[in-house]
Design a protein around this motif. Structure first.
Motif, mmCIF file in Angstrom:
data_model
loop_
_atom_site.group_PDB
_atom_site.id
_atom_site.type_symbol
_atom_site.label_atom_id
_atom_site.label_comp_id
_atom_site.label_asym_id
_atom_site.label_seq_id
_atom_site.Cartn_x
_atom_site.Cartn_y
_atom_site.Cartn_z
ATOM 1 N N GLU A 110 0.815 -1.214 0.000
ATOM 2 C CA GLU A 110 0.000 0.000 0.000
ATOM 3 C C GLU A 110 0.853 1.270 0.000
ATOM 4 O O GLU A 110 0.366 2.345 -0.359
ATOM 5 C CB GLU A 110 -0.921 0.001 1.229
ATOM 6 C CG GLU A 110 -1.981 -1.097 1.205
ATOM 7 C CD GLU A 110 -2.763 -1.167 2.504
ATOM 8 O OE1 GLU A 110 -2.433 -0.380 3.431
ATOM 9 O OE2 GLU A 110 -3.688 -1.993 2.587
ATOM 10 N N GLN A 111 2.131 1.154 0.400
ATOM 11 C CA GLN A 111 2.990 2.325 0.522
ATOM 12 C C GLN A 111 3.928 2.521 -0.677
ATOM 13 O O GLN A 111 4.618 3.535 -0.759
ATOM 14 C CB GLN A 111 3.835 2.205 1.796
ATOM 15 C CG GLN A 111 3.011 2.066 3.066
ATOM 16 C CD GLN A 111 3.876 1.784 4.276
ATOM 17 O OE1 GLN A 111 4.717 2.589 4.655
ATOM 18 N NE2 GLN A 111 3.682 0.625 4.888
ATOM 19 N N LEU A 112 3.941 1.579 -1.592
ATOM 20 C CA LEU A 112 4.866 1.648 -2.724
ATOM 21 C C LEU A 112 4.277 2.443 -3.878
ATOM 22 O O LEU A 112 3.061 2.558 -4.020
ATOM 23 C CB LEU A 112 5.215 0.236 -3.204
ATOM 24 C CG LEU A 112 5.844 -0.723 -2.184
ATOM 25 C CD1 LEU A 112 6.167 -2.046 -2.860
ATOM 26 C CD2 LEU A 112 7.083 -0.121 -1.568
ATOM 27 N N THR A 113 5.158 2.975 -4.725
ATOM 28 C CA THR A 113 4.701 3.597 -5.965
ATOM 29 C C THR A 113 4.376 2.502 -6.973
ATOM 30 O O THR A 113 4.736 1.324 -6.785
ATOM 31 C CB THR A 113 5.790 4.510 -6.558
ATOM 32 O OG1 THR A 113 6.871 3.694 -7.039
ATOM 33 C CG2 THR A 113 6.329 5.495 -5.520
ATOM 34 N N LYS A 114 3.744 2.879 -8.067
ATOM 35 C CA LYS A 114 3.374 1.902 -9.092
ATOM 36 C C LYS A 114 4.597 1.333 -9.805
ATOM 37 O O LYS A 114 4.516 0.295 -10.459
ATOM 38 C CB LYS A 114 2.431 2.545 -10.105
ATOM 39 C CG LYS A 114 1.062 2.866 -9.530
ATOM 40 C CD LYS A 114 0.144 3.458 -10.580
ATOM 41 C CE LYS A 114 -1.233 3.755 -9.994
ATOM 42 N NZ LYS A 114 -2.150 4.361 -11.001
ATOM 43 N N GLN A 115 5.743 2.020 -9.691
ATOM 44 C CA GLN A 115 6.964 1.560 -10.357
ATOM 45 C C GLN A 115 7.834 0.671 -9.463
ATOM 46 O O GLN A 115 8.855 0.143 -9.910
ATOM 47 C CB GLN A 115 7.801 2.760 -10.825
ATOM 48 C CG GLN A 115 7.199 3.554 -11.962
ATOM 49 C CD GLN A 115 6.103 4.491 -11.490
ATOM 50 O OE1 GLN A 115 6.218 5.085 -10.421
ATOM 51 N NE2 GLN A 115 5.046 4.622 -12.272
ATOM 52 N N GLN A 116 7.463 0.520 -8.187
ATOM 53 C CA GLN A 116 8.281 -0.252 -7.245
ATOM 54 C C GLN A 116 7.731 -1.668 -7.083
ATOM 55 O O GLN A 116 6.541 -1.853 -6.847
ATOM 56 C CB GLN A 116 8.343 0.459 -5.889
ATOM 57 C CG GLN A 116 9.138 1.755 -5.933
ATOM 58 C CD GLN A 116 9.033 2.559 -4.655
ATOM 59 O OE1 GLN A 116 8.072 2.455 -3.910
ATOM 60 N NE2 GLN A 116 10.055 3.366 -4.393
ATOM 61 N N SER A 117 8.603 -2.636 -7.231
ATOM 62 C CA SER A 117 8.193 -4.036 -7.127
ATOM 63 C C SER A 117 8.564 -4.592 -5.755
ATOM 64 O O SER A 117 9.596 -4.246 -5.188
ATOM 65 C CB SER A 117 8.842 -4.867 -8.242
ATOM 66 O OG SER A 117 10.222 -4.576 -8.337
ATOM 67 N N LEU A 118 7.703 -5.458 -5.227
ATOM 68 C CA LEU A 118 7.894 -6.047 -3.900
ATOM 69 C C LEU A 118 7.989 -7.563 -4.020
ATOM 70 O O LEU A 118 7.148 -8.205 -4.650
ATOM 71 C CB LEU A 118 6.737 -5.669 -2.976
ATOM 72 C CG LEU A 118 6.806 -6.213 -1.545
ATOM 73 C CD1 LEU A 118 8.001 -5.628 -0.787
ATOM 74 C CD2 LEU A 118 5.507 -5.920 -0.781
ATOM 75 N N TYR A 119 9.026 -8.124 -3.383
ATOM 76 C CA TYR A 119 9.284 -9.561 -3.423
ATOM 77 C C TYR A 119 9.438 -10.097 -2.009
ATOM 78 O O TYR A 119 9.717 -9.345 -1.067
ATOM 79 C CB TYR A 119 10.582 -9.865 -4.186
ATOM 80 C CG TYR A 119 10.698 -9.229 -5.531
ATOM 81 C CD1 TYR A 119 10.437 -9.945 -6.698
ATOM 82 C CD2 TYR A 119 11.080 -7.886 -5.661
ATOM 83 C CE1 TYR A 119 10.558 -9.353 -7.949
ATOM 84 C CE2 TYR A 119 11.188 -7.291 -6.907
ATOM 85 C CZ TYR A 119 10.931 -8.025 -8.040
ATOM 86 O OH TYR A 119 11.044 -7.432 -9.272
ATOM 87 N N VAL A 144 14.083 -19.207 -1.893
ATOM 88 C CA VAL A 144 13.017 -19.093 -2.886
ATOM 89 C C VAL A 144 12.551 -17.649 -2.962
ATOM 90 O O VAL A 144 12.199 -17.037 -1.948
ATOM 91 C CB VAL A 144 11.828 -20.010 -2.541
ATOM 92 C CG1 VAL A 144 10.793 -19.961 -3.662
ATOM 93 C CG2 VAL A 144 12.286 -21.438 -2.302
ATOM 94 N N LEU A 145 12.547 -17.106 -4.187
ATOM 95 C CA LEU A 145 12.133 -15.726 -4.440
ATOM 96 C C LEU A 145 10.781 -15.718 -5.127
ATOM 97 O O LEU A 145 10.554 -16.449 -6.084
ATOM 98 C CB LEU A 145 13.170 -15.033 -5.334
ATOM 99 C CG LEU A 145 12.922 -13.570 -5.691
ATOM 100 C CD1 LEU A 145 13.149 -12.676 -4.476
ATOM 101 C CD2 LEU A 145 13.847 -13.140 -6.835
ATOM 102 N N GLY A 146 9.870 -14.869 -4.606
ATOM 103 C CA GLY A 146 8.552 -14.761 -5.218
ATOM 104 C C GLY A 146 8.082 -13.328 -5.288
ATOM 105 O O GLY A 146 8.448 -12.501 -4.450
ATOM 106 N N GLY A 147 7.264 -13.012 -6.295
ATOM 107 C CA GLY A 147 6.729 -11.667 -6.451
ATOM 108 C C GLY A 147 5.494 -11.450 -5.603
ATOM 109 O O GLY A 147 4.631 -12.330 -5.506
ATOM 110 N N CYS A 148 5.412 -10.250 -4.993
ATOM 111 C CA CYS A 148 4.292 -9.931 -4.105
ATOM 112 C C CYS A 148 3.403 -8.821 -4.657
ATOM 113 O O CYS A 148 2.457 -8.401 -3.990
ATOM 114 C CB CYS A 148 4.802 -9.545 -2.722
ATOM 115 S SG CYS A 148 5.702 -10.856 -1.875
ATOM 116 N N ASN A 149 3.709 -8.295 -5.834
ATOM 117 C CA ASN A 149 2.784 -7.439 -6.566
ATOM 118 C C ASN A 149 2.977 -7.713 -8.060
ATOM 119 O O ASN A 149 3.888 -8.449 -8.444
ATOM 120 C CB ASN A 149 2.941 -5.952 -6.202
ATOM 121 C CG ASN A 149 4.328 -5.387 -6.507
ATOM 122 O OD1 ASN A 149 5.114 -5.968 -7.261
ATOM 123 N ND2 ASN A 149 4.629 -4.253 -5.914
#
Length: 300
Positions: A110-119, A144-149
């Protein structure tokens, strides 16, 4: 080569920094002295200097823009750590969380910009700090790495290639399932080793069987409510396998209680207790263990 900021200089933060420094410029945000050299030690091999620059909060404004920020602080410290680093993040910074337990992903997204990816990066690598400046690498395991958005899911292959020097690194398209599976291992091991002051392998003794089964049964009911496909027999098998692989290790929660530090119990048994209330599922065993760890911590 990327500029990577590792937030937190605990055992996992130092281990990841050691591996990533082989191909990247590593900066480690620490609240301890920034001039001290940190070392990596594995088995009987000679200790190696960790090739990283240690910086304080005040020095963040003097560093280059970070391509990747890896948070290796405990679950309860993530929000505060993110608030400290947020002003220095670039528009396209990759943000990675790595901690025990659940939580934080929804709040951070909820705090990230649309250009920032969270893993999220979950790991079975084991280590401990034998003193403030040396990390001992005590066990190998998969990370193990996974995408969160959505953006992270799109970029995950590119990021995994940048992180390839982390041993046994793989990518998952269902990181929430894996996080919950790791949570079950944490529930079975961390609180009980802290409560009884024992090593991980000692939990294989028969007197702990019923406690472990009851704790994981409740957690599997929560998994079902969350539409995750996790069977009790599989959860037990994973937990006992980790007990065997790390038999001589003390869990992180054991060490936190021993050294009178705040634990991650709220992100482990506390998460199950919280989800139980939300989904109207009784969790008396997790509730009781949560209360015991909180009481043990506050009493010392």
């Amino acid at each position: 080569m990327a500029n990577i900021l590792v937030v937190g200089d605990g055992a996992i933060g130092l281990l990841f920094s050691h591996f990533l420094a082989k191909h990247h410029a590593i900066y480690i945000l620490t609240r301890k002295g920034t001039v001290n050299t940190r070392f990596y030690s594995h088995s009987n091999a000679a200790s190696e200097k960790i090739n990283a620059t240690f910086i304080s909060q005040e020095q963040l404004s003097q560093t280059p823009e970070f391509d990747i920020v890896l948070f290796t602080v405990k679950a309860f410290a993530v929000q505060q750590a993110y608030a400290q680093v947020k002003p220095y993040l670039g528009n396209n910074t990759h943000i990675i969380l790595s901690h025990n337990g659940m939580g934080n992903v929804e709040q951070l997204n909820e705090q990230l910009t649309k250009q920032q990816s969270l893993y999220f990066l979950t790991t079975s690598i084991a280590g401990f700090k034998s003193n403030p400046n040396i990390v001992q690498h005590t066990g190998n395991g998969q990370s193990v790495l996974g995408g969160c958005n959505q953006l992270a899911i799109q970029n995950i292959q590119q990021l995994s290639e940048q992180l390839h020097t982390i041993p046994q690194l793989i990518v998952s398209n269902n990181i929430e399932q894996l996080r919950f599976e790791k949570l079950l291992v944490n529930i079975a091991i961390n609180p009980l080793t802290a409560l009884y002051n024992i090593k991980n392998g000692q939990l294989r003794a028969p007197q702990f069987n019923s406690s472990i089964i009851n704790l994981l049964t409740e957690a599997c009911h929560i998994a079902t409510a969350l539409k995750l496909n996790i069977k009790l027999i599989d959860a037990l098998e994973r937990a006992y396998k980790v007990m065997s692989l790390t038999a001589e290790n003390y869990s992180s929660m054991h060490q936190d209680v021993l050294h009178n530090r705040q634990t991650e119990i709220m992100a482990i048994c506390g998460y199950i207790s919280e989800q139980g209330k939300l989904h109207h599922i009784a969790t008396p065993y997790n509730d009781a263990l949560l209360a015991k760890i909180l009481a043990k911590k506050s009493a010392e």
